[in-house]
Design an enzyme around this catalytic site. Sequence first.
Site, PDB file in Angstrom:
ATOM      1  N   GLY A  54       0.809  -1.201   0.000  1.00  0.00           N
ATOM      2  CA  GLY A  54       0.000   0.000   0.000  1.00  0.00           C
ATOM      3  C   GLY A  54       0.846   1.257   0.000  1.00  0.00           C
ATOM      4  O   GLY A  54       1.956   1.280   0.532  1.00  0.00           O
ATOM      5  N   SER A  55       0.337   2.317  -0.606  1.00  0.00           N
ATOM      6  CA  SER A  55       1.009   3.607  -0.540  1.00  0.00           C
ATOM      7  C   SER A  55       0.811   4.211   0.854  1.00  0.00           C
ATOM      8  O   SER A  55       0.060   3.690   1.681  1.00  0.00           O
ATOM      9  CB  SER A  55       0.455   4.538  -1.616  1.00  0.00           C
ATOM     10  OG  SER A  55       0.751   4.051  -2.906  1.00  0.00           O
ATOM     11  N   GLY A  56       1.495   5.329   1.100  1.00  0.00           N
ATOM     12  CA  GLY A  56       1.442   5.956   2.414  1.00  0.00           C
ATOM     13  C   GLY A  56       2.642   5.633   3.272  1.00  0.00           C
ATOM     14  O   GLY A  56       2.767   6.148   4.385  1.00  0.00           O
ATOM     15  N   HIS A  57       3.545   4.755   2.750  1.00  0.00           N
ATOM     16  CA  HIS A  57       4.739   4.359   3.505  1.00  0.00           C
ATOM     17  C   HIS A  57       6.007   4.898   2.867  1.00  0.00           C
ATOM     18  O   HIS A  57       7.098   4.410   3.145  1.00  0.00           O
ATOM     19  CB  HIS A  57       4.815   2.840   3.592  1.00  0.00           C
ATOM     20  CG  HIS A  57       3.580   2.195   4.122  1.00  0.00           C
ATOM     21  ND1 HIS A  57       3.058   2.527   5.360  1.00  0.00           N
ATOM     22  CD2 HIS A  57       2.751   1.268   3.587  1.00  0.00           C
ATOM     23  CE1 HIS A  57       1.960   1.807   5.560  1.00  0.00           C
ATOM     24  NE2 HIS A  57       1.743   1.054   4.498  1.00  0.00           N
ATOM     25  N   LYS A 105       5.716  -8.136   2.169  1.00  0.00           N
ATOM     26  CA  LYS A 105       5.465  -7.934   3.589  1.00  0.00           C
ATOM     27  C   LYS A 105       4.286  -8.802   4.023  1.00  0.00           C
ATOM     28  O   LYS A 105       3.332  -8.997   3.272  1.00  0.00           O
ATOM     29  CB  LYS A 105       5.160  -6.462   3.880  1.00  0.00           C
ATOM     30  CG  LYS A 105       6.285  -5.509   3.483  1.00  0.00           C
ATOM     31  CD  LYS A 105       6.054  -4.080   3.978  1.00  0.00           C
ATOM     32  CE  LYS A 105       4.741  -3.466   3.541  1.00  0.00           C
ATOM     33  NZ  LYS A 105       4.586  -3.424   2.055  1.00  0.00           N
ATOM     34  N   ASP A 110      -1.419  -8.432   0.732  1.00  0.00           N
ATOM     35  CA  ASP A 110      -0.174  -8.480  -0.024  1.00  0.00           C
ATOM     36  C   ASP A 110       0.183  -9.916  -0.388  1.00  0.00           C
ATOM     37  O   ASP A 110       0.537 -10.225  -1.532  1.00  0.00           O
ATOM     38  CB  ASP A 110       0.969  -7.869   0.784  1.00  0.00           C
ATOM     39  CG  ASP A 110       0.876  -6.363   0.908  1.00  0.00           C
ATOM     40  OD1 ASP A 110      -0.151  -5.790   0.499  1.00  0.00           O
ATOM     41  OD2 ASP A 110       1.829  -5.751   1.420  1.00  0.00           O
ATOM     42  N   HIS A 219       0.400   0.703   9.562  1.00  0.00           N
ATOM     43  CA  HIS A 219      -0.906   1.264   9.228  1.00  0.00           C
ATOM     44  C   HIS A 219      -1.599   1.823  10.471  1.00  0.00           C
ATOM     45  O   HIS A 219      -2.762   2.211  10.411  1.00  0.00           O
ATOM     46  CB  HIS A 219      -1.816   0.197   8.609  1.00  0.00           C
ATOM     47  CG  HIS A 219      -1.205  -0.526   7.456  1.00  0.00           C
ATOM     48  ND1 HIS A 219      -0.512  -1.708   7.611  1.00  0.00           N
ATOM     49  CD2 HIS A 219      -1.192  -0.235   6.141  1.00  0.00           C
ATOM     50  CE1 HIS A 219      -0.085  -2.111   6.425  1.00  0.00           C
ATOM     51  NE2 HIS A 219      -0.480  -1.242   5.524  1.00  0.00           N
TER      52      HIS A 219
END
Length: 331
Positions: A54-57, A105, A110, A219
Site C-alpha cells: 500500500g502507498s502511504g509508507h 510484507k 499483499d 498502518h
Amino acid sequence: MKKLLDDPANAVDDSLAGFARAHADLVEVHYSPTYVTQAGGAVAGKVGLVSGGGSGHEPLHAGFVGDGMLDAAVPGAVFTSPTPDQIQPAIQAADSGSGVLAIVKNYTGDVLNFETAVELAEAEGVEVATVVVDDDVAVENSLYTAGRRGVAGTVMVEKLAGAAAARGDDLAGVRGVAERVVAGVRSMGVALSPATVPHVGRPGFDLADDEIEIGIGIHGEPGRRRVPMTSAAEVTQALLDPVADDLALESGERVLLFVNGMGGTPLSELYVVYGRAHDLLAKRGVEVTRSLVGSYVTSLEMQGASVTVLRLDDELETLWDAPVRAAALRW
C-alpha cells in the site's frame, strides 16, 4: 484535515507523477495498471527484484527502485495492497531471463495478491521465488495479517538481496540471502499520534495527548499496550528490549541498528532514540557496526518511530556496503 493535495482520490497518482519527474534518471512510472520500474528496464543477466504494498509508507517501496536494490515496485492505494493485475506486469518487467525474487510484507492482502500474480507470471514463463518479511515482534496477529507483520526490516531485505543480485548471484542465491535477513531481523514501533488517510479525512485511531501506543504497525494497527507518554530513554527501551530478546542476541555479536521515523518525527528525535538504543545494545555486549537513521518506512504523517536490529556477519556487512543508487538510498 490539512494536506497538500488537490483531490484526495488522486493522491497516489499525483504523487507518483511528481516522483517520476524528480527521478527521471532512476525510474519510470507506468499507469493502467500502475507500477514503477528502473529507467532503462531490467538489467540483462541479473536476477530481478520486485516488492510492493500500500502507498502511504514512502519512500517504501518506489524510493528503493534503482541500481543495487529493487528493479520494480508496485504501489497500491493508501494502506491497501496492490492488485495482481499491477503486480504481474511489474514481475515481467523485472525479468531479464534469470528469474525474479518477490519480496512481500506479511499482510494478508499483499501475500494473497502476490501469490496470484506470481502464478500468472509463471504461466507466462517467468521463474519467480518469493520471500515473506515478518520482522515485527509486537504482536503475532493484527487487523491485516496472520502472524507477524512485515515492517521496517523490509528495507534490509531489499538492500541486501539487491546487492546479492547485483554481484551476480542466481535466483536461489538471492533468495537465500533474503531468507537469512528475514531470519535475523526484528522490529518494533511506537506511535505518538495517528495518521489520517486522505480519502477518509480523519485519524485512523484515537490517541490522547498524553498517551502513546507501543507496538503499532505501519498502518497504525493496535500494538502491545497503550501507556502514558514518558521519556525517550524509557520508550526506546520498550522497543529495543523485545527486539533484542526475540533475536536472542549474545555478547560479542555484530548488528545493524536502524531507527526509522514514521513520517512526522524530526530527525533530531530519531537520533536521540538511536543513541539510547545504541547504549542498550552496548550494555548487552552487542557491537553496532552498521547504522541507518531516517524516515524510510512511514505511516503518512504519524509521529513515532521504530527500532530495527539485524544480526550481521562478514558477508552481510559486505552486501550492506555495496553500492546502491535509488531515490531514497544511495552510497
